[in-house]
Design a protein around this motif. Structure first.
Motif, PDB file in Angstrom:
ATOM      1  N   SER A 135       0.761  -1.506  -0.217  1.00  0.00           N
ATOM      2  CA  SER A 135      -0.082  -0.231  -0.323  1.00  0.00           C
ATOM      3  C   SER A 135       1.244   0.879  -0.005  1.00  0.00           C
ATOM      4  CB  SER A 135      -1.170  -0.031   1.170  1.00  0.00           C
ATOM      5  OG  SER A 135      -1.621   1.264   1.332  1.00  0.00           O
ATOM      6  N   ALA A 136       1.786   1.384   0.830  1.00  0.00           N
ATOM      7  CA  ALA A 136       2.675   2.762   1.241  1.00  0.00           C
ATOM      8  C   ALA A 136       3.592   2.778  -0.720  1.00  0.00           C
ATOM      9  CB  ALA A 136       3.815   2.494   2.089  1.00  0.00           C
ATOM     10  N   SER A 141      -0.158   7.215   2.190  1.00  0.00           N
ATOM     11  CA  SER A 141       0.327   8.241   3.699  1.00  0.00           C
ATOM     12  C   SER A 141       0.184   7.617   5.120  1.00  0.00           C
ATOM     13  CB  SER A 141       0.016   9.046   3.877  1.00  0.00           C
ATOM     14  OG  SER A 141      -1.214   9.887   3.664  1.00  0.00           O
ATOM     15  N   PRO A 142      -0.924   6.392   5.391  1.00  0.00           N
ATOM     16  CA  PRO A 142      -1.601   6.231   6.298  1.00  0.00           C
ATOM     17  C   PRO A 142      -0.067   4.539   5.977  1.00  0.00           C
ATOM     18  CG  PRO A 142      -3.710   7.094   6.070  1.00  0.00           C
ATOM     19  CD  PRO A 142      -2.014   7.133   4.502  1.00  0.00           C
ATOM     20  N   VAL A 168       8.203   7.733   7.066  1.00  0.00           N
ATOM     21  CA  VAL A 168       7.721   8.585   8.350  1.00  0.00           C
ATOM     22  C   VAL A 168       8.007  10.298   7.477  1.00  0.00           C
ATOM     23  CG1 VAL A 168       6.707   9.538  10.428  1.00  0.00           C
ATOM     24  CG2 VAL A 168       7.370   7.223  10.085  1.00  0.00           C
ATOM     25  N   SER A 169       9.146  10.235   7.125  1.00  0.00           N
ATOM     26  CA  SER A 169       9.220  11.828   6.764  1.00  0.00           C
ATOM     27  C   SER A 169       8.087  11.756   4.891  1.00  0.00           C
ATOM     28  CB  SER A 169       9.904  12.393   6.382  1.00  0.00           C
ATOM     29  OG  SER A 169      11.316  11.539   5.353  1.00  0.00           O
ATOM     30  N   ARG A 170       8.069  10.893   4.893  1.00  0.00           N
ATOM     31  CA  ARG A 170       7.019  10.949   3.301  1.00  0.00           C
ATOM     32  C   ARG A 170       5.934  10.579   3.230  1.00  0.00           C
ATOM     33  NH1 ARG A 170       9.075   5.849  -0.347  1.00  0.00           N
ATOM     34  NH2 ARG A 170       6.856   6.572  -1.693  1.00  0.00           N
ATOM     35  N   SER A 179       2.333  11.452  11.305  1.00  0.00           N
ATOM     36  CA  SER A 179       3.638  11.821  10.919  1.00  0.00           C
ATOM     37  C   SER A 179       4.248  12.835  10.772  1.00  0.00           C
ATOM     38  CB  SER A 179       3.234  11.099   9.614  1.00  0.00           C
ATOM     39  OG  SER A 179       3.018   9.848   8.984  1.00  0.00           O
ATOM     40  N   GLN A 180       3.645  14.093  10.701  1.00  0.00           N
ATOM     41  CA  GLN A 180       4.424  14.917  10.930  1.00  0.00           C
ATOM     42  C   GLN A 180       5.118  15.137  12.003  1.00  0.00           C
ATOM     43  OE1 GLN A 180       1.203  17.843   9.755  1.00  0.00           O
ATOM     44  NE2 GLN A 180       2.310  17.594   7.543  1.00  0.00           N
TER      45      GLN A 180
END
Length: 192
Positions: A135-136, A141-142, A168-170, A179-180
């Motif tokens: 999925s990533a 994003s999740p 995480v940064s992506r 994530s932020q």
């Protein structure tokens, strides 16, 4: 059998908009996905199944969400809509799990994420990681966040802070708020 010519950009946009509403509590016309499913399920579920079977696997995800959330959206507290969290895929009935599996195997990023969640609740981290990663890799994003957390905590993969930071940064760049926050904690702790 439904023709694949019905699978237009608006059909694909419909799924993406509904997924956006489901995962990020956003909707362009203020109708929640639960209200939308409640209003459309009985009339459209057969065409959703046909669309899924003829090429757009996102409709397996939509059917899975409909099965999994048959009652909860009717009891959502209207005064607190933002804090409502949809039930996890692992708490869903067998039909939704089966639909998520079909969607995941057909390449739907949302179904892959939900299917991974089923494996995670069963503590099958290697299968969960494989589906989160699928999925990533499609840009969800999740799932990117989940992959980063797997690398951070060495769940079924070797601990790799560089990979954790990367994923995480992506997700953070795509606007995923948790994530932020995680990225800020990484910076605080010297990761990244």
């Amino acid at each position: 059998m439904l023709e694949t010519s019905f699978m237009t950009k608006s059909t694909i946009a419909e799924i993406n908009e509904l997924a956006d509403a489901y995962y990020f509590q956003g909707s362009k016309d203020e109708m929640s996905i639960y209200d939308w499913i409640d209003a459309n399920y009985s009339l459209r579920h057969k065409s959703w199944r046909q669309l899924a079977e003829t090429g757009y696997s996102g409709y397996y995800w939509l059917l899975g969400i409909a099965c999994q959330t048959q009652a909860p959206w009717k009891y959502k507290a209207p005064e607190n809509p933002v804090i409502y969290v949809p039930p996890l895929a692992s708490e869903a009935n067998a039909a939704s799990k089966s639909l998520f599996r079909l969607g995941a195997e057909s390449g739907c990023q949302y179904s892959q994420y939900e299917h991974a969640s089923v494996f995670l609740r069963r503590k099958n981290c290697s299968s969960a990681f494989r589906w989160y990663l699928a999925s990533a890799n499609q840009g969800f994003s999740p799932a990117m966040h989940a992959v980063g957390i797997f690398y951070l905590n060495s769940w079924s993969v070797a601990a790799d802070y560089d990979q954790a930071y990367c994923w995480v940064s992506r997700a953070a760049e795509k606007g995923l708020s948790h994530s932020q926050l995680t990225l800020a904690l990484f910076y605080r702790d010297g990761i990244g």
